[in-house]
Each structure stands twice: as structure tokens, then as C-alpha cells.
Write a protein that holds these residues in place. Structure first.
Motif, PDB file in Angstrom:
ATOM      1  N   TRP A 144     -12.876  -5.107  -1.207  1.00 15.74           N
ATOM      2  CA  TRP A 144     -13.676  -6.091  -0.480  1.00 15.74           C
ATOM      3  C   TRP A 144     -15.017  -6.328  -1.151  1.00 15.74           C
ATOM      4  O   TRP A 144     -15.642  -5.418  -1.691  1.00 15.74           O
ATOM      5  CB  TRP A 144     -13.906  -5.615   0.950  1.00 15.74           C
ATOM      6  CG  TRP A 144     -15.008  -6.358   1.661  1.00 15.74           C
ATOM      7  CD1 TRP A 144     -16.332  -6.028   1.731  1.00 15.74           C
ATOM      8  CD2 TRP A 144     -14.872  -7.581   2.375  1.00 15.74           C
ATOM      9  NE1 TRP A 144     -17.037  -6.950   2.447  1.00 15.74           N
ATOM     10  CE2 TRP A 144     -16.167  -7.927   2.856  1.00 15.74           C
ATOM     11  CE3 TRP A 144     -13.808  -8.430   2.656  1.00 15.74           C
ATOM     12  CZ2 TRP A 144     -16.403  -9.072   3.611  1.00 15.74           C
ATOM     13  CZ3 TRP A 144     -14.036  -9.571   3.411  1.00 15.74           C
ATOM     14  CH2 TRP A 144     -15.317  -9.878   3.868  1.00 15.74           C
TER      15      TRP A 144
ATOM     16  N   GLY B 182      -7.084  -7.995   7.499  1.00 15.96           N
ATOM     17  CA  GLY B 182      -7.366  -7.239   6.280  1.00 15.96           C
ATOM     18  C   GLY B 182      -8.153  -5.977   6.561  1.00 15.96           C
ATOM     19  O   GLY B 182      -7.898  -4.922   5.961  1.00 15.96           O
ATOM     20  N   ALA B 183      -9.123  -6.063   7.480  1.00 18.06           N
ATOM     21  CA  ALA B 183      -9.913  -4.885   7.840  1.00 18.06           C
ATOM     22  C   ALA B 183      -9.055  -3.853   8.571  1.00 18.06           C
ATOM     23  O   ALA B 183      -9.180  -2.649   8.341  1.00 18.06           O
ATOM     24  CB  ALA B 183     -11.095  -5.293   8.699  1.00 18.06           C
ATOM     25  N   ALA B 184      -8.166  -4.337   9.443  1.00 17.80           N
ATOM     26  CA  ALA B 184      -7.303  -3.427  10.198  1.00 17.80           C
ATOM     27  C   ALA B 184      -6.324  -2.699   9.281  1.00 17.80           C
ATOM     28  O   ALA B 184      -6.030  -1.518   9.487  1.00 17.80           O
ATOM     29  CB  ALA B 184      -6.537  -4.210  11.267  1.00 17.80           C
ATOM     30  N   VAL B 185      -5.836  -3.391   8.275  1.00 17.04           N
ATOM     31  CA  VAL B 185      -4.896  -2.787   7.322  1.00 17.04           C
ATOM     32  C   VAL B 185      -5.620  -1.923   6.306  1.00 17.04           C
ATOM     33  O   VAL B 185      -5.010  -1.131   5.599  1.00 17.04           O
ATOM     34  CB  VAL B 185      -4.080  -3.901   6.621  1.00 17.04           C
ATOM     35  CG1 VAL B 185      -3.163  -3.324   5.557  1.00 17.04           C
ATOM     36  CG2 VAL B 185      -3.268  -4.684   7.649  1.00 17.04           C
ATOM     37  N   ASP B 186      -6.960  -2.070   6.256  1.00 15.39           N
ATOM     38  CA  ASP B 186      -7.801  -1.333   5.311  1.00 15.39           C
ATOM     39  C   ASP B 186      -7.450  -1.688   3.868  1.00 15.39           C
ATOM     40  O   ASP B 186      -7.173  -0.816   3.034  1.00 15.39           O
ATOM     41  CB  ASP B 186      -7.666   0.176   5.537  1.00 15.39           C
ATOM     42  CG  ASP B 186      -8.758   0.969   4.813  1.00 15.39           C
ATOM     43  OD1 ASP B 186      -9.816   0.377   4.500  1.00 15.39           O
ATOM     44  OD2 ASP B 186      -8.543   2.168   4.557  1.00 15.39           O
ATOM     45  N   VAL B 187      -7.477  -2.977   3.580  1.00 12.95           N
ATOM     46  CA  VAL B 187      -7.190  -3.456   2.234  1.00 12.95           C
ATOM     47  C   VAL B 187      -8.390  -3.146   1.340  1.00 12.95           C
ATOM     48  O   VAL B 187      -9.529  -3.451   1.696  1.00 12.95           O
ATOM     49  CB  VAL B 187      -6.920  -4.973   2.250  1.00 12.95           C
ATOM     50  CG1 VAL B 187      -6.653  -5.486   0.833  1.00 12.95           C
ATOM     51  CG2 VAL B 187      -5.734  -5.287   3.153  1.00 12.95           C
ATOM     52  N   PRO B 188      -8.181  -2.584   0.174  1.00 16.63           N
ATOM     53  CA  PRO B 188      -9.303  -2.256  -0.725  1.00 16.63           C
ATOM     54  C   PRO B 188      -9.765  -3.476  -1.525  1.00 16.63           C
ATOM     55  O   PRO B 188      -9.073  -4.494  -1.593  1.00 16.63           O
ATOM     56  CB  PRO B 188      -8.697  -1.201  -1.662  1.00 16.63           C
ATOM     57  CG  PRO B 188      -7.242  -1.549  -1.705  1.00 16.63           C
ATOM     58  CD  PRO B 188      -6.887  -2.067  -0.321  1.00 16.63           C
TER      59      PRO B 188
ATOM     60  N   ASP C  18      -4.733  -5.569  -2.464  1.00 17.25           N
ATOM     61  CA  ASP C  18      -6.185  -5.638  -2.497  1.00 17.25           C
ATOM     62  C   ASP C  18      -6.627  -6.974  -1.910  1.00 17.25           C
ATOM     63  O   ASP C  18      -5.808  -7.859  -1.643  1.00 17.25           O
ATOM     64  CB  ASP C  18      -6.727  -5.443  -3.914  1.00 17.25           C
ATOM     65  CG  ASP C  18      -6.118  -6.419  -4.915  1.00 17.25           C
ATOM     66  OD1 ASP C  18      -5.626  -7.484  -4.495  1.00 17.25           O
ATOM     67  OD2 ASP C  18      -6.129  -6.109  -6.127  1.00 17.25           O
ATOM     68  N   TRP C  19      -7.941  -7.106  -1.708  1.00 16.29           N
ATOM     69  CA  TRP C  19      -8.465  -8.327  -1.088  1.00 16.29           C
ATOM     70  C   TRP C  19      -8.223  -9.577  -1.931  1.00 16.29           C
ATOM     71  O   TRP C  19      -7.909 -10.631  -1.376  1.00 16.29           O
ATOM     72  CB  TRP C  19      -9.953  -8.163  -0.783  1.00 16.29           C
ATOM     73  CG  TRP C  19     -10.204  -7.475   0.528  1.00 16.29           C
ATOM     74  CD1 TRP C  19     -10.571  -6.187   0.730  1.00 16.29           C
ATOM     75  CD2 TRP C  19     -10.088  -8.054   1.837  1.00 16.29           C
ATOM     76  NE1 TRP C  19     -10.693  -5.916   2.069  1.00 16.29           N
ATOM     77  CE2 TRP C  19     -10.407  -7.052   2.774  1.00 16.29           C
ATOM     78  CE3 TRP C  19      -9.746  -9.319   2.298  1.00 16.29           C
ATOM     79  CZ2 TRP C  19     -10.389  -7.271   4.151  1.00 16.29           C
ATOM     80  CZ3 TRP C  19      -9.732  -9.543   3.684  1.00 16.29           C
ATOM     81  CH2 TRP C  19     -10.047  -8.535   4.581  1.00 16.29           C
TER      82      TRP C  19
ATOM     83  N   LYS D 162       0.824  -1.206   0.000  1.00 12.86           N
ATOM     84  CA  LYS D 162       0.000   0.000   0.000  1.00 12.86           C
ATOM     85  C   LYS D 162       0.862   1.261   0.000  1.00 12.86           C
ATOM     86  O   LYS D 162       0.503   2.262  -0.616  1.00 12.86           O
ATOM     87  CB  LYS D 162      -0.935   0.003   1.216  1.00 12.86           C
ATOM     88  CG  LYS D 162      -2.111  -0.950   1.108  1.00 12.86           C
ATOM     89  CD  LYS D 162      -3.021  -0.822   2.308  1.00 12.86           C
ATOM     90  CE  LYS D 162      -3.680   0.541   2.360  1.00 12.86           C
ATOM     91  NZ  LYS D 162      -4.622   0.659   3.491  1.00 12.86           N
TER      92      LYS D 162
END
Length: 263
Positions: free
Chosen positions: A151, A143-149, A66-67, A43
Motif C-alpha cells: 500500500w 483490500g484492507a480487510a484482506v491485508d494486501v501488501p 499486492d495493491w 496470498k
């Protein structure tokens, strides 16, 4: 049935009181944590480089942040690292009786040996699949904590079933580890077999024959060798895994039935 439940309960107590469960749980937890670290690097490579992380290597290995990429990393980790950790679990469950020299007392119990072996197999399956489920849930959190796009619920659902399918296929190959632990009476023979089959699976996959070698199929399905690897898998691949399961389980039961209790 009356003897099967106590046997399963006894095996569960052994696992719960050992360090093996904690160590394997840590091992499975590392997969989503490392994948999350790669997502952070991808990222913001500049910030990652300033932190001393090797951003270029992460970009070459992972691709984009990304996810879909994150889930692919989880699938490949489960196929490769999960195989080794499941082998450790199976080797511990079946080999500890011989290494701790408690096999003689266990075999002298009135509980049928087939019940003991069956309880060990069931415990291993619950253990391995439970940790795989933990891996997925932890992966969602990371993944949510890292804010991966990128989803989407559909992607998460399909990735979940792919992950569990790979885990089940790995688990179906584990009875050979149990066989080597039982026949070899310890930890070294099963772990030796696990690493040998693991390396051989990679070689055969690279040569293009992985779909005919059961131990290569989970890695192919995970996309470790690209989309073309997954496309090689056919019904014959799953039939060979099923045959490996049947042979491994049957041979393990025979090994325990023929073991002399004085040894």
C-alpha cells in the motif's frame, strides 16, 4: 431552469423506487469483492486449494497479491464490467418509458422534451459515477480487510484518478445506448448495441487498432491488453470519444424531438 429541476427530481424518484439501482449497485460491488477473493487465493494458494478454490487459475490471471495488482483488477473490471452495467443503466433510464408504455403521457407533458432528455442524461451520469466511487471505497475496505501488501497513498490516489477517468470515458460512450433505446423504443435494441460494441471493441483491440475505435479505449487504458495497449492511446483516441459523445447526445435529442406522442 424552472422545468429542469422538477424533471431531474422526477427521474431520480423513478430510479430510487425501482430495483434497477439496487441491482446495478450489487453489480458494481461484486468487482472489489471478486478482486479481494483473488487476493486471498494468491496470498495463500495452498489454503485456497484446501477450500476448494482454483488457485492456479487465479495465479495465471492476476499475478501477485499486492495493491498494484488489486488496483489493476479494479481498473479492468470497471473498463469491461462497468461498461456493461452503465449500458444497463442507460437502457433502463431511456427505455423504460417505452417498455412501460408511459412515453405517451411523458411526451404530452408541458415540459420541453429537451429538458426531459437532459435530465435523463444527468441522472445517468450521477448514477454511474456514484457507483464507481462506491466501488473504489469498497475496494479500499476489501483490500484492507484482506491485508494486501504494497500500500501507498500515492498508488491509491493515482489509481483513483485512473478509475474515474475510465468510468468517465465509458460514460461518454453511453449516449449511443440512449439513442438505440429511444429510437428502438425499449430495452433490447440498446442492450444489443452494447454487447455488439463490447465484442467488437475486443476484436479491434486484439488486431491492434483499438486506439482508433472509441469503444476500445477504456479497456486499453485499464491495461487489459498490456502496457503496449495503453501506449497506443493518443490525443486522436480522446477526440474520437468526444465526437462519439456529441453525435450520440445530438442524435438522442433529435430522436425525442421527432417522436410522435401517440406512439
Amino acid at each position: 431552469m424552472n422545468s429542469w429541476l422538477p424533471a431531474l427530481w422526477a427521474e431520480t424518484l423513478k430510479a430510487r423506487r425501482s430495483k434497477a439501482f439496487v441491482l446495478t449497485a450489487i453489480g458494481f460491488a461484486l468487482f472489489p469483492l471478486v478482486s479481494g477473493l483473488f487476493m486471498i487465493i494468491l496470498k495463500d494458494p495452498a489454503a485456497a486449494q484446501a477450500m476448494g478454490l482454483i488457485s492456479m487459475k487465479a495465479q495465471l490471471v492476476a499475478g501477485t497479491a499486492d495493491w498494484p495488482t488489486f488496483f489493476d483488477m479494479l481498473l479492468q473490471s470497471t473498463a469491461m464490467g462497468g461498461f456493461i452495467l452503465m449500458a444497463f443503466i442507460m437502457a433502463w433510464v431511456f427505455g423504460r418509458e417505452f417498455s412501460d408504455r408511459t412515453a405517451k403521457e411523458l411526451l404530452a407533458l408541458p415540459t420541453p422534451r429537451r429538458v426531459i432528455v437532459g435530465a435523463k442524461f444527468v441522472l445517468t451520469a450521477l448514477w454511474a459515477l456514484g457507483l464507481t466511487l462506491m466501488l473504489f471505497v469498497l475496494g479500499l475496505g476489501v483490500g484492507a480487510a484482506v491485508d494486501v501488501p504494497g500500500w501507498s497513498p500515492e498508488l491509491a490516489w493515482s489509481s483513483f484518478w485512473s478509475l474515474m477517468t475510465i468510468a468517465v470515458l465509458n460514460l461518454m460512450l453511453m449516449p449511443f445506448v440512449a439513442l438505440f433505446a429511444s429510437a428502438g423504443r425499449g430495452y433490447l435494441p440498446p442492450l444489443g448495441w452494447a454487447f455488439f460494441s463490447f465484442i467488437l471493441a475486443q476484436i479491434i483491440s486484439v488486431l491492434g487498432w483499438g486506439d482508433w475505435f472509441p469503444w476500445s479505449v477504456p479497456a486499453l487504458l485499464s491495461g487489459m491488453f498490456g502496457p503496449q495497449g495503453a501506449e497506443q492511446i493518443g490525443m486522436h483516441s480522446y477526440i474520437l470519444i468526444l465526437l462519439a459523445l456529441i453525435v450520440g447526445v445530438a442524435a438522442t435529442f433529435v430522436s425525442w424531438q421527432s417522436t410522435d406522442q401517440v406512439r
